[in-house]
Design a protein around this motif. Structure first.
Motif, PDB file in Angstrom:
ATOM      1  N   ALA A  53       0.821  -1.212   0.000  1.00  0.00           N
ATOM      2  CA  ALA A  53       0.000   0.000   0.000  1.00  0.00           C
ATOM      3  C   ALA A  53       0.857   1.266   0.000  1.00  0.00           C
ATOM      4  CB  ALA A  53      -0.931  -0.005   1.208  1.00  0.00           C
ATOM      5  N   VAL A  54       1.903   1.296   0.815  1.00  0.00           N
ATOM      6  CA  VAL A  54       2.675   2.536   0.972  1.00  0.00           C
ATOM      7  C   VAL A  54       3.773   2.692  -0.068  1.00  0.00           C
ATOM      8  CG1 VAL A  54       2.207   2.595   3.442  1.00  0.00           C
ATOM      9  CG2 VAL A  54       4.323   1.544   2.615  1.00  0.00           C
ATOM     10  N   MET A 100      -5.457   4.569   6.440  1.00  0.00           N
ATOM     11  CA  MET A 100      -5.445   3.548   5.400  1.00  0.00           C
ATOM     12  C   MET A 100      -6.838   3.348   4.812  1.00  0.00           C
ATOM     13  SD  MET A 100      -2.895   0.641   6.996  1.00  0.00           S
ATOM     14  CE  MET A 100      -2.975  -0.367   5.521  1.00  0.00           C
ATOM     15  N   ILE A 101      -7.861   3.473   5.661  1.00  0.00           N
ATOM     16  CA  ILE A 101      -9.234   3.243   5.204  1.00  0.00           C
ATOM     17  C   ILE A 101      -9.789   4.455   4.466  1.00  0.00           C
ATOM     18  CG2 ILE A 101     -11.599   2.737   5.938  1.00  0.00           C
ATOM     19  CD1 ILE A 101     -10.373   1.306   8.383  1.00  0.00           C
ATOM     20  N   PHE A 102      -9.565   5.643   5.027  1.00  0.00           N
ATOM     21  CA  PHE A 102     -10.164   6.858   4.480  1.00  0.00           C
ATOM     22  C   PHE A 102      -9.158   7.778   3.807  1.00  0.00           C
ATOM     23  CE2 PHE A 102     -12.755   5.673   8.230  1.00  0.00           C
ATOM     24  CZ  PHE A 102     -13.941   5.387   7.569  1.00  0.00           C
ATOM     25  N   GLY A 103      -7.958   7.270   3.548  1.00  0.00           N
ATOM     26  CA  GLY A 103      -6.914   8.097   2.958  1.00  0.00           C
ATOM     27  C   GLY A 103      -7.213   8.485   1.524  1.00  0.00           C
ATOM     28  N   GLU A 104      -6.346   9.339   0.971  1.00  0.00           N
ATOM     29  CA  GLU A 104      -6.530   9.828  -0.395  1.00  0.00           C
ATOM     30  C   GLU A 104      -6.410   8.694  -1.397  1.00  0.00           C
ATOM     31  OE1 GLU A 104      -3.440  12.723  -0.574  1.00  0.00           O
ATOM     32  OE2 GLU A 104      -4.800  14.374  -0.127  1.00  0.00           O
ATOM     33  N   SER A 105      -7.109   8.826  -2.513  1.00  0.00           N
ATOM     34  CA  SER A 105      -7.037   7.838  -3.578  1.00  0.00           C
ATOM     35  C   SER A 105      -5.678   7.908  -4.265  1.00  0.00           C
ATOM     36  CB  SER A 105      -8.140   8.093  -4.614  1.00  0.00           C
ATOM     37  OG  SER A 105      -7.913   9.325  -5.266  1.00  0.00           O
ATOM     38  N   LYS A 106      -5.388   6.896  -5.065  1.00  0.00           N
ATOM     39  CA  LYS A 106      -4.114   6.854  -5.782  1.00  0.00           C
ATOM     40  C   LYS A 106      -3.967   8.049  -6.725  1.00  0.00           C
ATOM     41  CE  LYS A 106      -0.272   4.846  -6.943  1.00  0.00           C
ATOM     42  NZ  LYS A 106       0.213   5.839  -7.882  1.00  0.00           N
ATOM     43  N   GLN A 107      -5.078   8.453  -7.380  1.00  0.00           N
ATOM     44  CA  GLN A 107      -5.005   9.573  -8.306  1.00  0.00           C
ATOM     45  C   GLN A 107      -4.600  10.856  -7.582  1.00  0.00           C
ATOM     46  OE1 GLN A 107      -7.488   7.436  -8.043  1.00  0.00           O
ATOM     47  NE2 GLN A 107      -7.368   6.341  -9.994  1.00  0.00           N
ATOM     48  N   VAL A 108      -5.169  11.104  -6.400  1.00  0.00           N
ATOM     49  CA  VAL A 108      -4.837  12.304  -5.632  1.00  0.00           C
ATOM     50  C   VAL A 108      -3.394  12.249  -5.175  1.00  0.00           C
ATOM     51  CG1 VAL A 108      -5.361  13.641  -3.567  1.00  0.00           C
ATOM     52  CG2 VAL A 108      -7.215  12.622  -4.897  1.00  0.00           C
ATOM     53  N   VAL A 109      -2.954  11.072  -4.752  1.00  0.00           N
ATOM     54  CA  VAL A 109      -1.561  10.924  -4.311  1.00  0.00           C
ATOM     55  C   VAL A 109      -0.607  11.252  -5.447  1.00  0.00           C
ATOM     56  CG1 VAL A 109       0.164   9.263  -3.531  1.00  0.00           C
ATOM     57  CG2 VAL A 109      -2.121   9.216  -2.547  1.00  0.00           C
ATOM     58  N   ILE A 137      -6.350  -3.667  -1.071  1.00  0.00           N
ATOM     59  CA  ILE A 137      -5.623  -4.289   0.031  1.00  0.00           C
ATOM     60  C   ILE A 137      -5.403  -3.287   1.155  1.00  0.00           C
ATOM     61  CG2 ILE A 137      -3.391  -5.241   0.720  1.00  0.00           C
ATOM     62  CD1 ILE A 137      -3.267  -6.675  -1.917  1.00  0.00           C
ATOM     63  N   SER A 138      -5.107  -2.040   0.783  1.00  0.00           N
ATOM     64  CA  SER A 138      -4.880  -1.000   1.784  1.00  0.00           C
ATOM     65  C   SER A 138      -6.113  -0.819   2.659  1.00  0.00           C
ATOM     66  CB  SER A 138      -4.518   0.318   1.094  1.00  0.00           C
ATOM     67  OG  SER A 138      -4.355   1.352   2.041  1.00  0.00           O
ATOM     68  N   ARG A 139      -7.296  -0.769   2.037  1.00  0.00           N
ATOM     69  CA  ARG A 139      -8.529  -0.594   2.806  1.00  0.00           C
ATOM     70  C   ARG A 139      -8.812  -1.807   3.683  1.00  0.00           C
ATOM     71  NH1 ARG A 139      -7.215   3.674  -0.317  1.00  0.00           N
ATOM     72  NH2 ARG A 139      -8.803   5.302  -0.217  1.00  0.00           N
ATOM     73  N   VAL A 140      -8.635  -2.995   3.109  1.00  0.00           N
ATOM     74  CA  VAL A 140      -8.894  -4.217   3.884  1.00  0.00           C
ATOM     75  C   VAL A 140      -7.923  -4.325   5.052  1.00  0.00           C
ATOM     76  CG1 VAL A 140      -8.888  -6.735   3.815  1.00  0.00           C
ATOM     77  CG2 VAL A 140      -9.889  -5.441   1.927  1.00  0.00           C
ATOM     78  N   MET A 141      -6.633  -4.030   4.770  1.00  0.00           N
ATOM     79  CA  MET A 141      -5.629  -4.079   5.818  1.00  0.00           C
ATOM     80  C   MET A 141      -5.923  -3.039   6.889  1.00  0.00           C
ATOM     81  SD  MET A 141      -3.047  -5.609   6.981  1.00  0.00           S
ATOM     82  CE  MET A 141      -1.877  -5.323   8.306  1.00  0.00           C
ATOM     83  N   GLY A 142      -6.453  -1.897   6.476  1.00  0.00           N
ATOM     84  CA  GLY A 142      -6.821  -0.875   7.446  1.00  0.00           C
ATOM     85  C   GLY A 142      -7.887  -1.364   8.405  1.00  0.00           C
ATOM     86  N   MET A 143      -8.873  -2.082   7.870  1.00  0.00           N
ATOM     87  CA  MET A 143      -9.925  -2.652   8.734  1.00  0.00           C
ATOM     88  C   MET A 143      -9.343  -3.664   9.715  1.00  0.00           C
ATOM     89  SD  MET A 143     -12.897  -1.357   8.258  1.00  0.00           S
ATOM     90  CE  MET A 143     -13.863  -2.645   9.047  1.00  0.00           C
TER      91      MET A 143
END
Length: 210
Positions: free
Chosen positions: A26-27, A87-96, A181-187
């Motif tokens: 994710a990172v 990780m769950i509510f972070g910026e989308s890949k496009q914004v990053v 995966i980032s969202r799932v891992m965040g949960m």
């Protein structure tokens, strides 16, 4: 041998090399292959250094500051929970990607190898607590503590190897898969963090000790 295996299993669970793979993906999703390798190496070295510090000085530091182990666990759980929310509510890949150029020239850009990979993913509050407990000066000799240090370093080495193997996984799942995966891992991480806090609070209520 039984005690050695017990320490290995304990450190494997709290360091969680397998669970670090989704975090690593994710990172580092926007980094090149060579950058991901450097990130993995730095994360392994920093986490090993942090845990070695707690192995040597952790008990003395906590006792000197009069900090209870349960209080330390609660604080660590809260930090993990806050990171899980990003990780769950972070910026989308496009914004990053839009901010990538600015981040590259920013002197204050956070290094993903330090946070969140080294701390708190590998050298998690649970791992710090475990290494302090497993090297208790009142229960273990210097030789025993040295063996525990080698066990800890072996788990970190395995984590490093697994992070290197994450490259083909990234090529397979691409950025959209990394975001999922980032969202799932965040949960999952949020659940682990809440469990850590609740366990410490229950222990406080049971024993009355912070």
């Amino acid at each position: 041998m039984e005690k050695l295996l017990e320490h290995f299993v304990t450190l494997w669970v709290v360091i969680d090399p397998i669970g670090t793979i989704p975090v690593f993906i994710a990172v580092t999703a926007g980094l090149s292959v060579s950058s991901r390798r450097k990130t993995a190496l730095l994360a392994a070295l920093v986490s090993a250094g942090v845990l070695l510090f707690f192995l040597i000085f952790g008990q003395l530091l906590i006792e000197a500051l009069d900090i209870g182990l349960n209080s330390f666990q609660v604080a660590g759980g809260i930090i993990l929970f806050l990171f899980a929310l990003t990780m769950i509510f972070g910026e989308s890949k496009q914004v990053v990607e839009q901010h990538e150029a600015e981040e590259e020239i920013s002197a204050n850009r956070p290094n993903p190898a330090i946070f969140p990979l080294a701390v708190p993913s590998l050298a998690s509050p649970g791992a710090m607590l475990a290494i302090v407990i497993l090297t208790d000066n009142n229960r273990y000799s210097v030789a025993d503590q040295g063996i525990t240090a080698l066990v800890m370093l072996s788990v970190i080495l395995i984590s490093f190897v697994l992070m290197l193997l994450a490259d083909p996984i990234i090529r397979l799942i691409r950025h959209s898969g990394a975001a999922i995966i980032s969202r799932v891992m965040g949960m999952i991480l949020a659940s682990v963090a809440v469990n850590s806090v609740l366990s410490a609070l229950l222990e406080i209520m049971k024993t009355g000790q912070l």
